[in-house]
Scaffold this motif. Sequence first.
Motif, PDB file in Angstrom:
ATOM      1  N   UNK A 103      -0.973  -1.438   9.236  1.00 45.18           N
ATOM      2  CA  UNK A 103      -0.174  -0.227   9.387  1.00 45.18           C
ATOM      3  C   UNK A 103      -0.951   0.830  10.175  1.00 45.18           C
ATOM      4  N   UNK A 104      -0.254   1.861  10.553  1.00 45.72           N
ATOM      5  CA  UNK A 104      -0.923   2.995  11.195  1.00 45.72           C
ATOM      6  C   UNK A 104      -1.863   3.646  10.199  1.00 45.72           C
ATOM      7  N   UNK A 105      -2.985   4.124  10.699  1.00 42.67           N
ATOM      8  CA  UNK A 105      -3.945   4.801   9.839  1.00 42.67           C
ATOM      9  C   UNK A 105      -5.326   4.749  10.450  1.00 42.67           C
ATOM     10  N   UNK A 106      -6.141   5.723  10.148  1.00 42.22           N
ATOM     11  CA  UNK A 106      -7.496   5.758  10.675  1.00 42.22           C
ATOM     12  C   UNK A 106      -8.261   4.518  10.208  1.00 42.22           C
ATOM     13  N   UNK A 107      -9.113   4.000  11.089  1.00 44.42           N
ATOM     14  CA  UNK A 107      -9.801   2.745  10.807  1.00 44.42           C
ATOM     15  C   UNK A 107     -11.234   2.820  11.302  1.00 44.42           C
ATOM     16  N   UNK A 108     -12.162   2.285  10.508  1.00 45.40           N
ATOM     17  CA  UNK A 108     -13.542   2.112  10.955  1.00 45.40           C
ATOM     18  C   UNK A 108     -13.990   0.706  10.580  1.00 45.40           C
ATOM     19  N   UNK A 109     -14.969   0.201  11.317  1.00 46.67           N
ATOM     20  CA  UNK A 109     -15.468  -1.152  11.110  1.00 46.67           C
ATOM     21  C   UNK A 109     -16.977  -1.141  10.915  1.00 46.67           C
ATOM     22  N   UNK A 139      -8.521   2.781   6.519  1.00 46.54           N
ATOM     23  CA  UNK A 139      -8.873   1.363   6.498  1.00 46.54           C
ATOM     24  C   UNK A 139     -10.341   1.215   6.892  1.00 46.54           C
ATOM     25  N   UNK A 140     -11.127   0.688   5.970  1.00 46.49           N
ATOM     26  CA  UNK A 140     -12.565   0.505   6.181  1.00 46.49           C
ATOM     27  C   UNK A 140     -12.853  -0.986   6.065  1.00 46.49           C
ATOM     28  N   UNK A 158       0.824  -1.210   0.000  1.00 44.99           N
ATOM     29  CA  UNK A 158       0.000   0.000   0.000  1.00 44.99           C
ATOM     30  C   UNK A 158       0.858   1.260   0.000  1.00 44.99           C
ATOM     31  N   UNK A 159       0.448   2.231  -0.796  1.00 45.41           N
ATOM     32  CA  UNK A 159       1.049   3.562  -0.735  1.00 45.41           C
ATOM     33  C   UNK A 159       0.383   4.356   0.381  1.00 45.41           C
ATOM     34  N   UNK A 160       1.088   5.345   0.884  1.00 44.13           N
ATOM     35  CA  UNK A 160       0.563   6.119   2.006  1.00 44.13           C
ATOM     36  C   UNK A 160      -0.727   6.854   1.672  1.00 44.13           C
ATOM     37  N   UNK A 161      -0.946   7.130   0.377  1.00 48.29           N
ATOM     38  CA  UNK A 161      -2.134   7.898  -0.007  1.00 48.29           C
ATOM     39  C   UNK A 161      -3.264   7.004  -0.523  1.00 48.29           C
ATOM     40  N   UNK A 162      -3.169   5.695  -0.281  1.00 44.36           N
ATOM     41  CA  UNK A 162      -4.229   4.789  -0.706  1.00 44.36           C
ATOM     42  C   UNK A 162      -5.146   4.438   0.466  1.00 44.36           C
ATOM     43  N   UNK A 163      -6.431   4.275   0.152  1.00 42.19           N
ATOM     44  CA  UNK A 163      -7.433   3.891   1.141  1.00 42.19           C
ATOM     45  C   UNK A 163      -7.937   2.496   0.813  1.00 42.19           C
TER      46      UNK A 163
END
Length: 254
Positions: free
Chosen positions: A61-67, A196-197, A14-19
């Motif tokens: 990885x680090x990054x905002x996440x919702x479930x 990350x969704x 994953x690139x840093x700017x990918x969701x």
Amino acid sequence: MPDFVKAPDFFKSLADDERVFWLIRHSIRRHITPEDSDNGAHVGLTDEGRALAINLGKLFPEGSTVYFSSPVGRCLDTAKCIEEGRLLAGRTPATKPDVDFTAGSALVKPTDDAGLMAVASEIAALKTEGSAVAPVDCLGDFYVKDYDAYLGVLNEHFYQNICDWVNSDNHPAFFPLSSRAQELREFMLALGSARFNIFATHDCWVVPTLMHFCGFRFTPSHWMNFLTGLAFVEGPRGERIVPVTGMDTGFQDF
């Protein structure tokens, strides 16, 4: 036929700017028997299943996440265990859509006693009603068109019926595959708000989605594994669709 990408390799790609919008089957449950009520709706995760989902969460990885999850308990528990693993790895706590789950608190990395206490506190909060996991009813039956007909499918030759529907695209219980799979993708992209969704659901909805978007073929004796699914990856360079597994392999043979 394509193969699944293992989760560690997927995250490294994953690139840093990918969701990421990941549709994933729940973790390992015990075998469903005819004696289980409600067609096994209350069969939960095994201890191994919980441990595997926690270990998968540690890989994020680090990054905002919702479930988002099917309201069935094993799917909710899978999402909660993934988040528990993220917290144990020192990641920023997930947030529930439209809910301030952490009340602005910052998670301290568990490198000392204070950090470990902070992780324990976040995990305890995750297990309350204020969970970061949002139940979404349609994730429990997204492809179902006629529920009475679907109950008949559940009660007899379930996996063969799923394969027959997907291969013929004609079954009274289910929506046409192509249009409904596209609607599922659009639903996920519209609902997800983080890097990350995660969408935790059941094999019977992940299998047709994999077949439509990735060209997989399944049979009742060659099925998909737990903690396996597909990710829609969105970024400035466009979209890519990646079949991903959190297990050693994405397939199960019976």
